[in-house]
Design an enzyme around this catalytic site. Structure first.
Site, PDB file in Angstrom:
ATOM      1  CG  HIS A  18      -1.905  -1.031   1.362  1.00 31.28           C
ATOM      2  ND1 HIS A  18      -1.958  -1.918   2.415  1.00 31.28           N
ATOM      3  CD2 HIS A  18      -2.922  -1.377   0.538  1.00 31.28           C
ATOM      4  CE1 HIS A  18      -2.985  -2.743   2.258  1.00 31.28           C
ATOM      5  NE2 HIS A  18      -3.574  -2.449   1.116  1.00 31.28           N
ATOM      6  CE  LYS A  42     -14.553  -8.466   3.224  1.00 32.98           C
ATOM      7  NZ  LYS A  42     -13.507  -7.802   2.440  1.00 32.98           N
ATOM      8  NE  ARG A  91      -2.576  -7.326  -4.818  1.00 30.95           N
ATOM      9  CZ  ARG A  91      -3.339  -7.784  -3.850  1.00 30.95           C
ATOM     10  NH1 ARG A  91      -2.822  -7.952  -2.667  1.00 30.95           N
ATOM     11  NH2 ARG A  91      -4.600  -8.088  -4.044  1.00 30.95           N
ATOM     12  CB  SER A 129      -4.189  -6.988   4.107  1.00 26.36           C
ATOM     13  OG  SER A 129      -3.815  -5.695   3.724  1.00 26.36           O
TER      14      SER A 129
END
Ligand code: PNS
Length: 161
Positions: A18, A42, A91, A129
């Site tokens: 990040h 979540k 990514r 993460s």
């Protein structure tokens, strides 16, 4: 006129990937709001407050950045803060389908909002993460992937596990 950008995400936790993206973004945009999503469906590892504090520490000295949280739709939050650009990282190919879908849905909801995708440095292309959370839960070394303060907090969270 300044272009206002948002860098939204879960940041659970913030990683060097990040930060790599943020450094690149600061060369392009001079007003970036890092926006931590608050998702009631979540259960994150780190609370919103912990994530905001970690981001604040990790981005000290990045002149172009503000930090905030948001709930609900990203397009509504963008409108609220007058942002016209959303920054996202890409990514590997695995990210593409979700990001493509998100970009087109967001555009259909707000035509004035554009998504800008950036590639991180090659050493962070495999970093996420969730991988950091998994490593930390198994007491693996995460020092290459996250700032020291993040490493400390995650160690603390898993110390009795
Ligand atoms: O770091 P993440 O988890 O990949 O971030 C995803 C995020 C927060 C950018 C995305 O889930 C989001 O924008 N959530 C807000 C709700 C929303 O607007 N959903 C519609 C997007 S298709």
């Amino acid at each position: 006129m300044k272009t206002k950008a948002i860098y939204p995400g879960s940041f659970d936790p913030i990683t060097f990937g990040h930060l790599d993206l943020l450094k690149r973004s600061c060369k392009i945009f001079d007003d970036i709001t890092i926006a931590v999503v608050v998702n009631p469906h979540k259960k994150p590892l780190c609370s919103v407050e912990e994530r905001l504090a970690m981001i604040k520490k990790a981005t000290r000295g990045y002149g172009c950045i503000k930090i905030d949280k948001f709930d609900g739709l990203l397009v509504d939050y963008a409108k609220k803060i007058n942002a016209t650009v959303v920054i996202r990282g890409l990514r590997a190919i695995a990210d593409f389908e979700y990001e493509f879908q998100m970009a087109l849905v967001n555009r259909s909801l707000n035509k004035k909002l554009d998504m800008v995708y950036m590639m991180p440095s090659v050493e962070y292309t495999y970093l996420s993460s969730s991988i950091v959370r998994e490593l930390a839960s198994l007491h693996g070394d995460i020092s290459r992937f996250v700032p020291e303060s993040v490493e400390k907090l995650l160690k603390e969270k898993f110390k009795n596990v």
